[in-house]
Enzyme design. Structure first.
Site, PDB file in Angstrom:
ATOM      1  CG  ASN A 127      -7.015  13.776  -3.968  1.00 59.38           C
ATOM      2  OD1 ASN A 127      -8.025  13.925  -3.301  1.00 59.38           O
ATOM      3  ND2 ASN A 127      -6.534  12.579  -4.286  1.00 59.38           N
TER       4      ASN A 127
ATOM      5  CG  HIS B 296      -7.080   6.037   1.432  1.00 62.88           C
ATOM      6  ND1 HIS B 296      -7.854   5.168   0.703  1.00 62.88           N
ATOM      7  CD2 HIS B 296      -6.438   6.834   0.538  1.00 62.88           C
ATOM      8  CE1 HIS B 296      -7.684   5.410  -0.588  1.00 62.88           C
ATOM      9  NE2 HIS B 296      -6.846   6.431  -0.718  1.00 62.88           N
TER      10      HIS B 296
ATOM     11  CD  GLU C  58      -0.826  10.628  -2.168  1.00 60.93           C
ATOM     12  OE1 GLU C  58       0.356  10.252  -2.271  1.00 60.93           O
ATOM     13  OE2 GLU C  58      -1.785   9.832  -2.153  1.00 60.93           O
TER      14      GLU C  58
ATOM     15  CG  ASP D 243     -10.091   2.777   1.427  1.00 58.53           C
ATOM     16  OD1 ASP D 243      -9.534   3.406   2.340  1.00 58.53           O
ATOM     17  OD2 ASP D 243      -9.488   2.423   0.399  1.00 58.53           O
TER      18      ASP D 243
END
Length: 451
Positions: free
Chosen positions: A202, A238, A161, A268
């Site tokens: 990531n 996400h 991030e 998810d």
């Protein structure tokens, strides 16, 4: 339904209602004939993974994690705050446990994460460090952790991030103290510590083509041009129900065209609770779309869900009123989302046929203030790894004791789930549980509702 006047008649009515309870059974596993996701992935050249919590890798949770997935990501166990909570004092217990489980189940491990702005120990974040000290701390951390697991980790999320939503660098301990080249340094140190591990950057909200993903694209291109070791990008994914980016496959392809691998690292798809059949159908379509986008690009090598069961998901505590984000429900029953993944991987998986597993409610004995009940779960044409039976009492009956199941009652609503030892119901087999309950005045047949 009104009760009959005599205990004998009321007992007959209860027995007559036995078949109706069967509609409440929640299936606890994929149909026996289904091919595990990990095997479907292998056939497509994809690694199918899940994030896990080490302490839960037993029982049904461990069985599913080992059988369905070919890669494990420690959800929290390898983050700096977990492994070195006090400077110079290390705790590798959960990380070691996950690595050992993966080795025992012929699985890869995805290391997560070495450099992040969050979940760092307080001694690090509250310290006053010069740039030289900060650089030494980071290099030592990478050397220690990557070195410990050298040869045991397939890929590392080295930097996590680094960007803001507009594509500028996030203001963090690392960026503020070391400048943008902290990323190149971290990758270089990680390569030296384990030359065989694949190294990733990531981030989230980089699934589609947008300012943030373009900043990541430009960074990766620059790193490759400079000869900095970078093997892949992780798209966390996400996502929100119904909002899979239309440019997902295009975005995966443009990173692949840079000569790096791509992984869906933390998939998810959350929804506003409660879930219902329409939302679950949309979630299935969304999971299928994400998986299909990965399948379509050869260099999309890994698709990992961020926890496979709703009981081990971060979503509900982070986004109040939202949840049900994973492929399995809290009772380890595969949701439509599971079949969305399977179908995109070329599987022919289908849910157990309707009515293949049923539950029958009966009363063994009854007296003036109470009764003993029994429920038998039977399967024909399907199998279960866990089960849940629910019903609603119509006249104030209260369960006082249960055996071979865990039963809870809220008002008139009763919910019973399997014990740790009897969740499995084979095709052609059955299990039973019993309970005592009180009644006063009348004891009508339970009002059946879908669980």
């Amino acid at each position: 339904m009104r009760s009959s006047s005599s205990p004998r008649a009321r007992l007959a009515a209860l027995l007559a209602g036995a078949a109706t309870v069967g509609a409440l059974l929640t299936a606890g596993t994929a149909h026996a004939a289904d091919t595990p996701l990990r095997d479907l992935g292998t056939a497509k050249g994809k690694v199918i993974g899940t994030a896990v919590t080490g302490s839960k890798l037993t029982g049904t949770y461990g069985d599913i994690a080992g059988a369905q997935f070919s890669s494990l990501t420690p959800g929290n166990a390898m983050k700096w705050g977990s492994v070195e909570p006090t400077q110079g004092s290390f705790n590798w217990a959960e990380a070691d446990q996950i690595v050992a489980f993966a080795q025992a189940h012929n699985q890869q491990v995805r290391g997560h994460t070495l450099v992040w702005h969050s979940q760092n120990p307080s001694w690090l974040t509250n310290g006053s460090w010069t740039s030289a000290q900060l650089s030494t701390l980071l290099q030592n951390h990478i050397n220690t952790e990557v070195g410990r697991y050298k040869g045991k980790i397939a890929a590392w999320d080295v930097v996590n991030e680094p960007f803001n939503e507009d594509g500028t660098y996030r203001s963090t301990l690392w960026y503020n103290g070391l400048g943008a080249d902290y990323i190149a340094s971290a990758l270089t140190w990680a390569r030296a510590a384990d030359p065989a591990a694949k190294l990733y950057i990531n981030d989230y909200n980089v699934e589609g083509v947008n300012a943030k993903s373009t900043a990541l694209y430009n960074l990766v291109k620059s790193l490759k041009d400079r000869g900095v070791p970078i093997d892949g990008v992780g798209l966390q994914a996400h996502l929100i129900l119904g909002q899979v980016p239309s440019t997902l496959q295009q975005n995966i392809q443009r990173f692949a065209d840079l000569g790096v691998d791509v992984a869906i690292t933390e998939l998810d798809i959350r929804m506003t609770l409660p879930s219902d059949s329409a939302k679950l159908a949309q979630q299935k379509a969304d999971y299928k779309a994400v998986t299909a986008a990965c399948v379509a690009v050869a260099r999309c090598v890994n698709l990992t869900v961020w926890g496979f069961t709703d009981s081990d998901s971060w979503v509900e505590s982070t986004f109040p009123g939202q949840g049900a984000a994973t492929p399995y429900d809290a009772n380890y029953a595969p949701k439509p989302a599971y079949y969305g993944i399977a179908e995109a991987l070329g599987g022919t998986s289908t849910p157990p046929p309707t009515g293949a597993c049923t539950a029958a409610y009966s009363v063994g004995s009854q007296w003036n203030t109470g009764f003993t009940g029994n429920v038998t779960i039977s399967c024909s044409g399907a199998s279960l790894s866990s089960w849940k039976v629910t019903w609603t009492y119509g006249a104030g009956q209260q369960i006082t004791q249960a055996w071979n199941a865990t039963c809870t009652q809220s008002g008139a609503a009763v919910s019973c789930v399997n014990a740790s030892y009897n969740g499995s119901v084979p095709d052609g087999g059955s299990v039973s549980f019993g309970f005592n309950a009180s009644w006063s005045g009348s004891n009508p047949v339970p009002t059946v509702t879908l669980g």
